[in-house]
Design a protein around this motif. Structure first.
Motif, PDB file in Angstrom:
ATOM      1  N   LEU A 495      23.318  36.311  54.483  1.00  0.00           N
ATOM      2  CA  LEU A 495      23.949  35.268  53.681  1.00  0.00           C
ATOM      3  C   LEU A 495      24.473  34.139  54.562  1.00  0.00           C
ATOM      4  O   LEU A 495      25.426  33.443  54.202  1.00  0.00           O
ATOM      5  N   ALA A 496      23.832  33.954  55.696  1.00  0.00           N
ATOM      6  CA  ALA A 496      24.349  33.004  56.685  1.00  0.00           C
ATOM      7  C   ALA A 496      24.466  31.589  56.151  1.00  0.00           C
ATOM      8  O   ALA A 496      25.304  30.812  56.617  1.00  0.00           O
ATOM      9  N   ASP A 497      23.641  31.212  55.162  1.00  0.00           N
ATOM     10  CA  ASP A 497      23.679  29.843  54.645  1.00  0.00           C
ATOM     11  C   ASP A 497      24.685  29.655  53.516  1.00  0.00           C
ATOM     12  O   ASP A 497      24.833  28.548  52.993  1.00  0.00           O
ATOM     13  N   ALA A 498      25.354  30.728  53.110  1.00  0.00           N
ATOM     14  CA  ALA A 498      26.297  30.642  51.992  1.00  0.00           C
ATOM     15  C   ALA A 498      27.594  29.971  52.424  1.00  0.00           C
ATOM     16  O   ALA A 498      27.928  29.912  53.613  1.00  0.00           O
ATOM     17  N   ASP A 499      28.351  29.458  51.446  1.00  0.00           N
ATOM     18  CA  ASP A 499      29.693  28.929  51.691  1.00  0.00           C
ATOM     19  C   ASP A 499      30.607  30.116  51.974  1.00  0.00           C
ATOM     20  O   ASP A 499      30.917  30.915  51.083  1.00  0.00           O
ATOM     21  N   ALA A 500      31.061  30.256  53.222  1.00  0.00           N
ATOM     22  CA  ALA A 500      31.796  31.442  53.650  1.00  0.00           C
ATOM     23  C   ALA A 500      33.075  31.653  52.839  1.00  0.00           C
ATOM     24  O   ALA A 500      33.409  32.785  52.470  1.00  0.00           O
ATOM     25  N   CYS A 501      33.799  30.579  52.562  1.00  0.00           N
ATOM     26  CA  CYS A 501      35.077  30.713  51.842  1.00  0.00           C
ATOM     27  C   CYS A 501      34.850  31.126  50.391  1.00  0.00           C
ATOM     28  O   CYS A 501      35.532  32.030  49.877  1.00  0.00           O
ATOM     29  N   GLU A 502      33.913  30.482  49.708  1.00  0.00           N
ATOM     30  CA  GLU A 502      33.650  30.833  48.311  1.00  0.00           C
ATOM     31  C   GLU A 502      33.108  32.249  48.197  1.00  0.00           C
ATOM     32  O   GLU A 502      33.471  33.006  47.283  1.00  0.00           O
ATOM     33  N   LEU A 503      32.240  32.628  49.133  1.00  0.00           N
ATOM     34  CA  LEU A 503      31.697  33.983  49.138  1.00  0.00           C
ATOM     35  C   LEU A 503      32.820  35.000  49.334  1.00  0.00           C
ATOM     36  O   LEU A 503      32.900  36.010  48.617  1.00  0.00           O
ATOM     37  N   ALA A 504      33.681  34.752  50.297  1.00  0.00           N
ATOM     38  CA  ALA A 504      34.788  35.676  50.569  1.00  0.00           C
ATOM     39  C   ALA A 504      35.718  35.780  49.368  1.00  0.00           C
ATOM     40  O   ALA A 504      36.176  36.881  49.021  1.00  0.00           O
ATOM     41  N   ARG A 505      36.023  34.668  48.713  1.00  0.00           N
ATOM     42  CA  ARG A 505      36.898  34.700  47.537  1.00  0.00           C
ATOM     43  C   ARG A 505      36.320  35.603  46.448  1.00  0.00           C
ATOM     44  O   ARG A 505      37.030  36.416  45.851  1.00  0.00           O
ATOM     45  N   ASP A 506      35.016  35.443  46.160  1.00  0.00           N
ATOM     46  CA  ASP A 506      34.406  36.226  45.077  1.00  0.00           C
ATOM     47  C   ASP A 506      34.350  37.714  45.421  1.00  0.00           C
ATOM     48  O   ASP A 506      34.577  38.571  44.557  1.00  0.00           O
ATOM     49  N   VAL A 507      34.050  38.036  46.669  1.00  0.00           N
ATOM     50  CA  VAL A 507      34.000  39.439  47.077  1.00  0.00           C
ATOM     51  C   VAL A 507      35.392  40.055  47.014  1.00  0.00           C
ATOM     52  O   VAL A 507      35.571  41.181  46.526  1.00  0.00           O
ATOM     53  N   LEU A 508      36.401  39.335  47.463  1.00  0.00           N
ATOM     54  CA  LEU A 508      37.773  39.852  47.406  1.00  0.00           C
ATOM     55  C   LEU A 508      38.228  40.045  45.964  1.00  0.00           C
ATOM     56  O   LEU A 508      38.979  40.978  45.659  1.00  0.00           O
ATOM     57  N   ALA A 509      37.779  39.178  45.070  1.00  0.00           N
ATOM     58  CA  ALA A 509      38.142  39.327  43.663  1.00  0.00           C
ATOM     59  C   ALA A 509      37.598  40.636  43.102  1.00  0.00           C
ATOM     60  O   ALA A 509      38.283  41.338  42.349  1.00  0.00           O
ATOM     61  N   GLU A 510      36.367  40.994  43.482  1.00  0.00           N
ATOM     62  CA  GLU A 510      35.778  42.266  43.036  1.00  0.00           C
ATOM     63  C   GLU A 510      36.572  43.448  43.584  1.00  0.00           C
ATOM     64  O   GLU A 510      36.899  44.394  42.860  1.00  0.00           O
ATOM     65  N   VAL A 511      36.862  43.410  44.880  1.00  0.00           N
ATOM     66  CA  VAL A 511      37.587  44.521  45.513  1.00  0.00           C
ATOM     67  C   VAL A 511      38.987  44.641  44.942  1.00  0.00           C
ATOM     68  O   VAL A 511      39.479  45.748  44.678  1.00  0.00           O
ATOM     69  N   ARG A 512      39.634  43.511  44.743  1.00  0.00           N
ATOM     70  CA  ARG A 512      41.009  43.524  44.211  1.00  0.00           C
ATOM     71  C   ARG A 512      41.058  44.082  42.796  1.00  0.00           C
ATOM     72  O   ARG A 512      41.931  44.892  42.462  1.00  0.00           O
ATOM     73  N   GLU A 513      40.097  43.683  41.947  1.00  0.00           N
ATOM     74  CA  GLU A 513      40.150  44.082  40.552  1.00  0.00           C
ATOM     75  C   GLU A 513      39.749  45.523  40.326  1.00  0.00           C
ATOM     76  O   GLU A 513      40.350  46.227  39.515  1.00  0.00           O
ATOM     77  N   PHE A 514      38.748  45.995  41.078  1.00  0.00           N
ATOM     78  CA  PHE A 514      38.189  47.317  40.771  1.00  0.00           C
ATOM     79  C   PHE A 514      38.489  48.373  41.826  1.00  0.00           C
ATOM     80  O   PHE A 514      38.260  49.559  41.582  1.00  0.00           O
ATOM     81  N   GLY A 515      38.987  47.979  42.990  1.00  0.00           N
ATOM     82  CA  GLY A 515      39.279  48.953  44.031  1.00  0.00           C
ATOM     83  C   GLY A 515      38.070  49.218  44.899  1.00  0.00           C
ATOM     84  O   GLY A 515      36.922  49.137  44.452  1.00  0.00           O
ATOM     85  N   ALA A 516      38.329  49.603  46.148  1.00  0.00           N
ATOM     86  CA  ALA A 516      37.252  49.760  47.116  1.00  0.00           C
ATOM     87  C   ALA A 516      36.262  50.847  46.721  1.00  0.00           C
ATOM     88  O   ALA A 516      35.048  50.676  46.840  1.00  0.00           O
ATOM     89  N   SER A 517      36.767  51.982  46.245  1.00  0.00           N
ATOM     90  CA  SER A 517      35.864  53.095  45.938  1.00  0.00           C
ATOM     91  C   SER A 517      34.921  52.741  44.801  1.00  0.00           C
ATOM     92  O   SER A 517      33.724  53.040  44.861  1.00  0.00           O
ATOM     93  N   ARG A 518      35.422  52.093  43.755  1.00  0.00           N
ATOM     94  CA  ARG A 518      34.561  51.725  42.631  1.00  0.00           C
ATOM     95  C   ARG A 518      33.583  50.628  43.021  1.00  0.00           C
ATOM     96  O   ARG A 518      32.438  50.605  42.562  1.00  0.00           O
ATOM     97  N   VAL A 519      34.017  49.716  43.883  1.00  0.00           N
ATOM     98  CA  VAL A 519      33.152  48.619  44.299  1.00  0.00           C
ATOM     99  C   VAL A 519      31.917  49.147  45.017  1.00  0.00           C
ATOM    100  O   VAL A 519      30.813  48.604  44.876  1.00  0.00           O
ATOM    101  N   LEU A 520      32.063  50.231  45.764  1.00  0.00           N
ATOM    102  CA  LEU A 520      30.939  50.783  46.519  1.00  0.00           C
ATOM    103  C   LEU A 520      30.192  51.864  45.755  1.00  0.00           C
ATOM    104  O   LEU A 520      29.215  52.415  46.263  1.00  0.00           O
ATOM    105  N   THR A 521      30.611  52.167  44.536  1.00  0.00           N
ATOM    106  CA  THR A 521      29.906  53.174  43.734  1.00  0.00           C
ATOM    107  C   THR A 521      29.441  52.551  42.429  1.00  0.00           C
ATOM    108  O   THR A 521      28.379  51.951  42.356  1.00  0.00           O
TER     109      THR A 521
END
Length: 587
Positions: A495-521
């Motif tokens: 994902l080297a060409d992606a906007d790093a800040c926007e990408l990080a925000r969206d990924v953190l939103a997933e982890v924050r809302e659902f928790g690490a274990s659910r995010v990876l399962t």
């Protein structure tokens, strides 16, 4: 308090009829199942007034002997089981011995039957409480059951029936289900004297085309998977040909049509990666399993089942169907392949790997000389920097011609014009690569030359601090820079060409809302889909012809690339014949 009393046989049968025969279609279902169990090879159905006035079924099955005719209309009398052991390994569609008695209790029923080798048939009639004597009759070998004036003696139930058209529609659906379950049996259906269906014994594909339409047969993939005593076979609709409703969904367990939550969930899971959330897949699937491993005695209508190893059955169905859908690589799953018909010699199928590029930056031979062919000379500056046409036929998605509105790639293949949604296609490619990398625990991280920082809420700061292992596993190096700032030092290399800040925000939103274990399962695919969307080429980005061709080759080599992560199609074929029709060529 009123005294306890034993109910009459008639009332018992009428109560049972309320569970087993709630409308004409229910009676038709029970009678058709009896014909199938009798080994019939041809079944004729006649209806009048949507089945309320008449249901007549004639088959060429084994027939019923004279002495057994009265027992056929007796409650809990059956030839299909004799013990608990039989009940636990039921192979017939019917087995309770309730249907005929229940139908006879609420109608005027005539049963006529003749066994092969007997001189003539025998018949008897029942009307509510009254049962006639057995008498000689005329009939070819087999059985005929005539049900007239359904619910004539239970007017309260008759009032709940719908219009004739509605009741007929339900009967026709039962007819279609039964005909789909046994394509080796001939079926016919008349309503009010008019022939609606006439189906000879045929192969399943022909039966699908007859009942569900040629467009259905042309838009399915066939599958046949076996594992540990289980078999799943039949046809599953391509995601691009999904429906707005669930009307074309048929599942049979050991020949019995069922609506089962476990099976439905497994099918939905198999399609969730390729189907738009508002659409429904179409399929005709057959599950074969040891009868001892499935309980069919769950519901009076026998439409529900219970599996001994529910989890094992669920996983088998999911993996078998998911495997079949994974073969839907863009450009290679044609209607001919789906139906088992060989492609035309004029449209050769070329393995996608023969044209594979390793990255979007690699070039590929171009379909040139069309300008010279059309106009007799080449322009001073070739418009698409084209080179010579390769000697071999074009790959499934052809070769790029141009880019339209910064959104679509236009390509030419053997069949005509291919239109590709470049963002949707690239999104699927990146998504599948991320899934494979995560499965290998190998999502490499690309350190950023210049770290990116962005303001973040306290909850985001805490999410980063608590989930460093998870973030590194999916290729991120994110750390707090201050109580209100986060710094992104690395992102997944893919994902080297992606906007790093926007990408990080969206990924953190997933982890924050659902928790690490659910995010990876259970939320794994949603997370990777979010990441892939950031990596995909954006609208209005100008691609070179080599880049467009590289995208086409990647699509041909990527599973499920006919749809984006949200279930929308990534490409569309317009044939030369369609273009000729559009421009009225030959008129």
């Amino acid at each position: 308090m009123p005294a306890i009393r034993v109910l009459s046989d008639l009332l018992i049968n009428q109560i049972a009829a309320g569970e087993v025969v709630d409308r004409p279609a229910s009676a038709l279902k029970e009678l058709l199942e009896n014909s199938i169990d009798a080994g019939a090879r041809a079944i004729a159905v006649q209806l009048a007034a949507g089945g309320t006035r008449l249901i007549r079924i004639t088959d060429d099955g084994c027939g019923i002997g004279r002495d057994d005719l009265p027992l056929a209309l007796a409650r809990h009398a059956t030839s299909k089981i004799a013990s608990l052991a039989d009940l636990e390994r039921v192979t017939s569609l019917g087995f309770r011995g309730e249907a005929l008695a229940s139908i006879a209790a609420v109608s005027s029923l005539t049963l006529t039957s003749r066994r092969a080798g007997e001189r003539h048939a025998w018949t008897l009639s029942a009307s509510g409480r009254e049962l006639s004597a057995v008498a000689p009759a005329s009939l070819d070998a087999g059985t005929s059951i005539e049900v007239r004036d359904l619910y004539f003696n239970t007017p309260a139930r008759r009032k709940f029936l719908k219009s004739e058209a509605t009741e007929y529609a339900h009967c026709e659906e039962i007819f279609k289900r039964t005909a789909l379950s046994r394509s080796d049996v001939g079926f016919s259906l008349q309503h009010n004297g008019r022939v609606r269906w006439h189906l000879g014994a045929q192969e399943l594909q022909e039966r699908l085309a007859a009942l569900l339409g040629e467009d259905f047969r042309a838009a399915v993939i066939t599958l046949d998977e076996h594992s540990a005593g289980l078999r799943l076979h039949g046809c599953a609709g391509l995601p691009a040909h999904s429906r707005a409703t669930r009307e074309a969904q048929y599942v049979f367990v050991n020949g019995r049509f069922v609506r089962d939550k476990l099976i439905a969930h497994a099918i939905r899971q198999a399609y969730q990666d390729v189907l738009h959330h508002e659409r429904h897949a179409a399929f005709v699937l057959f599950i074969e399993i040891d009868p001892a491993q499935v309980d069919v005695n769950v519901h009076p209508t026998k439409i529900e089942v219970r599996f001994r190893d529910a989890r094992g059955v669920h996983q088998f169905i999911f993996h078998a169907l998911n495997k079949a859908l994974s073969r839907t690589v863009a450009g290679t799953t044609t209607a001919a392949e789906a139906t088992g018909v060989s492609p035309s010699p004029a449209t050769p199928q070329v393995p996608a790997g023969h044209f594979r590029q390793n990255s979007m930056a690699l070039g590929v031979a171009q379909p040139a000389r069309f300008y010279e062919t059309l106009f007799g000379q080449r322009p001073a500056t070739p418009p698409l920097q084209q080179s010579a046409v390769p000697a071999s036929p074009s790959p499934p998605l052809g070769f790029a011609l141009a880019q339209l509105s910064g959104i679509y790639v236009l390509a030419q293949n053997e069949q005509g014009l291919v239109i590709v949604d470049m963002h949707a296609a690239h999104e699927r490619i990146m998504y599948e690569k991320l899934k494979q990398a995560l499965d290998r625990r190998d999502i490499p991280m690309q350190p950023l030359l210049v770290p990116a920082t962005f303001s973040a809420a306290a909850l985001d700061i805490a999410t980063v601090e608590e989930n460093q292992d998870v973030l590194r596993r999916i290729g991120f190096d994110i750390a707090p820079a201050s109580p209100t700032m986060l710094v992104v030092r690395g992102i997944p290399a893919m994902l080297a060409d992606a906007d790093a800040c926007e990408l990080a925000r969206d990924v953190l939103a997933e982890v924050r809302e659902f928790g690490a274990s659910r995010v990876l399962t259970e939320r794994r695919n949603e997370l990777l889909s979010t990441m892939a969307c950031h990596a995909a080429v954006r609208a209005n980005r100008r691609l070179t012809v080599p880049e467009m061709n590289a995208l086409l080759r990647e699509m041909e080599a990527t599973e499920r690339s006919g749809q984006c992560n949200h279930g929308r199609p990534t490409w569309h074929q317009i044939s030369i014949a369609e273009l000729d029709k559009l421009f009225m060529r030959g008129k």
